[in-house]
Design a protein around this motif. Sequence first.
Motif, PDB file in Angstrom:
ATOM      1  N   LYS A 128      40.067  22.130  38.642  1.00 12.18           N
ATOM      2  CA  LYS A 128      40.457  23.206  39.566  1.00 12.18           C
ATOM      3  C   LYS A 128      41.180  22.663  40.796  1.00 12.18           C
ATOM      4  O   LYS A 128      41.786  23.433  41.541  1.00 12.18           O
ATOM      5  CB  LYS A 128      39.237  24.027  39.967  1.00 12.18           C
ATOM      6  N   ALA A 129      41.133  21.357  41.015  1.00 17.06           N
ATOM      7  CA  ALA A 129      41.878  20.769  42.148  1.00 17.06           C
ATOM      8  C   ALA A 129      43.362  21.081  42.025  1.00 17.06           C
ATOM      9  O   ALA A 129      44.070  21.207  43.011  1.00 17.06           O
ATOM     10  CB  ALA A 129      41.653  19.265  42.199  1.00 17.06           C
ATOM     11  N   ARG A 130      43.821  21.225  40.773  1.00 21.38           N
ATOM     12  CA  ARG A 130      45.239  21.559  40.555  1.00 21.38           C
ATOM     13  C   ARG A 130      45.604  22.909  41.166  1.00 21.38           C
ATOM     14  O   ARG A 130      46.738  23.146  41.537  1.00 21.38           O
ATOM     15  CB  ARG A 130      45.516  21.618  39.045  1.00 21.38           C
ATOM     16  N   TYR A 131      44.638  23.823  41.201  1.00 14.70           N
ATOM     17  CA  TYR A 131      44.922  25.176  41.706  1.00 14.70           C
ATOM     18  C   TYR A 131      44.545  25.347  43.169  1.00 14.70           C
ATOM     19  O   TYR A 131      45.183  26.085  43.902  1.00 14.70           O
ATOM     20  CB  TYR A 131      44.194  26.221  40.844  1.00 14.70           C
ATOM     21  N   PHE A 132      43.451  24.680  43.590  1.00 19.68           N
ATOM     22  CA  PHE A 132      42.941  24.938  44.945  1.00 19.68           C
ATOM     23  C   PHE A 132      43.361  23.890  45.969  1.00 19.68           C
ATOM     24  O   PHE A 132      42.866  23.917  47.105  1.00 19.68           O
ATOM     25  CB  PHE A 132      41.413  25.048  44.913  1.00 19.68           C
ATOM     26  N   THR A 133      44.187  22.934  45.580  1.00 19.46           N
ATOM     27  CA  THR A 133      44.680  21.936  46.545  1.00 19.46           C
ATOM     28  C   THR A 133      46.178  21.711  46.297  1.00 19.46           C
ATOM     29  O   THR A 133      46.744  22.214  45.322  1.00 19.46           O
ATOM     30  CB  THR A 133      43.974  20.564  46.401  1.00 19.46           C
ATOM     31  N   SER A 134      46.762  20.924  47.166  1.00 20.72           N
ATOM     32  CA  SER A 134      48.199  20.623  47.026  1.00 20.72           C
ATOM     33  C   SER A 134      48.458  19.431  46.102  1.00 20.72           C
ATOM     34  O   SER A 134      49.614  19.040  45.902  1.00 20.72           O
ATOM     35  CB  SER A 134      48.782  20.320  48.410  1.00 20.72           C
ATOM     36  N   ILE A 135      47.375  18.868  45.534  1.00 24.19           N
ATOM     37  CA  ILE A 135      47.537  17.637  44.751  1.00 24.19           C
ATOM     38  C   ILE A 135      48.569  17.805  43.624  1.00 24.19           C
ATOM     39  O   ILE A 135      49.445  16.954  43.441  1.00 24.19           O
ATOM     40  CB  ILE A 135      46.167  17.189  44.166  1.00 24.19           C
ATOM     41  N   GLY A 136      48.485  18.935  42.928  1.00 20.30           N
ATOM     42  CA  GLY A 136      49.362  19.142  41.763  1.00 20.30           C
ATOM     43  C   GLY A 136      50.827  19.339  42.125  1.00 20.30           C
ATOM     44  O   GLY A 136      51.683  19.379  41.246  1.00 20.30           O
ATOM     45  N   ASN A 137      51.099  19.462  43.431  1.00 10.98           N
ATOM     46  CA  ASN A 137      52.496  19.655  43.839  1.00 10.98           C
ATOM     47  C   ASN A 137      52.976  18.495  44.721  1.00 10.98           C
ATOM     48  O   ASN A 137      53.990  18.622  45.396  1.00 10.98           O
ATOM     49  CB  ASN A 137      52.645  20.977  44.595  1.00 10.98           C
ATOM     50  N   SER A 138      52.203  17.395  44.719  1.00 12.71           N
ATOM     51  CA  SER A 138      52.549  16.261  45.592  1.00 12.71           C
ATOM     52  C   SER A 138      52.883  15.032  44.765  1.00 12.71           C
ATOM     53  O   SER A 138      52.226  14.748  43.759  1.00 12.71           O
ATOM     54  CB  SER A 138      51.374  15.905  46.509  1.00 12.71           C
ATOM     55  N   VAL A 139      53.900  14.329  45.196  1.00 15.00           N
ATOM     56  CA  VAL A 139      54.301  13.095  44.498  1.00 15.00           C
ATOM     57  C   VAL A 139      54.345  11.959  45.514  1.00 15.00           C
ATOM     58  O   VAL A 139      54.934  12.096  46.597  1.00 15.00           O
ATOM     59  CB  VAL A 139      55.698  13.266  43.847  1.00 15.00           C
TER      60      VAL A 139
END
Length: 438
Positions: A128-139
């Motif tokens: 769920k970190a992919r949805y509730f944090t910016s991690i999945g959109n950070s490089v």
Amino acid sequence: MARDLLRNIIVEIPSIPGNFAKVATVIGELGGEIGDIKTIKMGTMSTVRDISVTCSSKVVLEQIVEGMKNAGEGIDILAVSDDVMHAHEGGKIHMTSRVDVRSLADLRRVYTPGVANVCLEIEKNPDKARYFTSIGNSVAIVTDGSAILGLGNIGPVAGMPVMEGKAVLFDQFVGISGVPILLNTSDPDEVVETVKHIHQSFGAILLEDIGSPHCFEIEERLKKELQIPVMHDDQHGTAVVTLAAALNACRAAGVDLKNAVVGQIGLGAAGLAISRMMMEYGVKEMWGTDRQEEATNRLREYGGTVLNSVEEIMEKCDIVIATTGVEGLIKPEMVREGQVILALSNPNPEIQPKEALKAGAAYAADGRLVNNVLGFPGIFRGVLNAGASAITYPMMIAAAEAIVSSTKQGDLVPHPLDPSVHQMVAHAVERVALSNHS
Ligand SMILES: NC(=O)C1=CN([C@@H]2O[C@H](COP(=O)(O)OP(=O)(O)OC[C@H]3O[C@@H](n4cnc5c(N)ncnc54)[C@H](O)[C@@H]3O)[C@@H](O)[C@H]2O)C=CC1
Ligand SMILES: CC(=O)C(=O)O
Ligand SMILES: [Mg+2]
């Protein structure tokens, strides 16, 4: 001759027809190249314009300024500004919040105590970190500063303007947060360990301007050891865009790239990856040269043929690509009629495109035009959208084909500011990534 001195000349010109043409002619005659022209003031008596001019040296710049002043009565130079340095004052990037905090209720929602529930939700289900944090959109944009453009090992801090530049492009072209990470080590064990320790903050890792040969080991190990996409942009981003440019040149010439003889000068990070990409695409005759034996050995290991000199490559190949970082390495007399020359070193190419065309090349481009900016934003957008764990050759070839389909007839590559090219690349990569899942 390299024209890498860029200045903005603010000039006031009396409003008489033909005056601006006189100024433009003087700039060209004295060796300047005009870029953007902004009208700052349009008055009845005079017009003030901001003309961006590139030229080869400060001496030439002074001659241009003097020539402009003397181009006609009443022409006045108001300022000569260094727009590039100005754009870097204070850095080019800044982390901003996506939510407003205007009330106590907001504060409690975005911070304590509200945030604790989200933390516990993620603890229960880490996906769920992919949805509730910016991690999945950070490089993470990771560099050790060992091969900053063609400037050499100038260190990670001096390379920061390049990393910030990549972050700007990520944000503006595909809405990704790019975070520069400067490493004060080039030791593969230390780089790999450090990136492994911080990787959980990011959805993917972009390695940038890490020199060869250590870049190869670092990328290979990180790809094996991490469950998120890792790509060295100087290798594969460049290879994707170069493949697209070569495909477009062949399309215009009515030949099949697979049957062309392709020569690569400089087999470092960019050059080896370009050669591998060409062979992966199906090019049968992939020839290369480098001044270092270990670099030529690597090409042999991947199935390419080694030639002994730059001259030999120029003599025997239909398409020549150069990524050596050495300005002026290709002399006009080496160019053969009808050749395609992609001299990709930044900031200055192995041969200026104009010189190559004058010497008989059918197509010529430099690293400003054929640049990995056309590839990396869409490639990362695509894999992040798909939740992919790696960037594969089929994805990269799909990215190159998307660049080809976004190219206007007669051009080698699309305009980098055309937003549709980044979207097309992203969709192509995402499609391949999702088809691998199913
Ligand atoms: N247009 C673009 O998108 C990109 C351009 N580049 C440019 O390519 C250049 C090289 O970058 P990297 O591959 O990362 O560096 P690198 O240091 O990994 O590779 C350079 C290679 O060129 C070889 N070389 C140098 N002088 C040579 C000569 N006279 N004859 C034959 N080989 C020679 C070196 O031995 C080395 O193997 C840089 O100028 C960089 O700006 C790199 C990535 C992207
Ligand atoms: C464009 C780029 O990545 C380079 O010249 O190194
Ligand atoms: Mg680079």
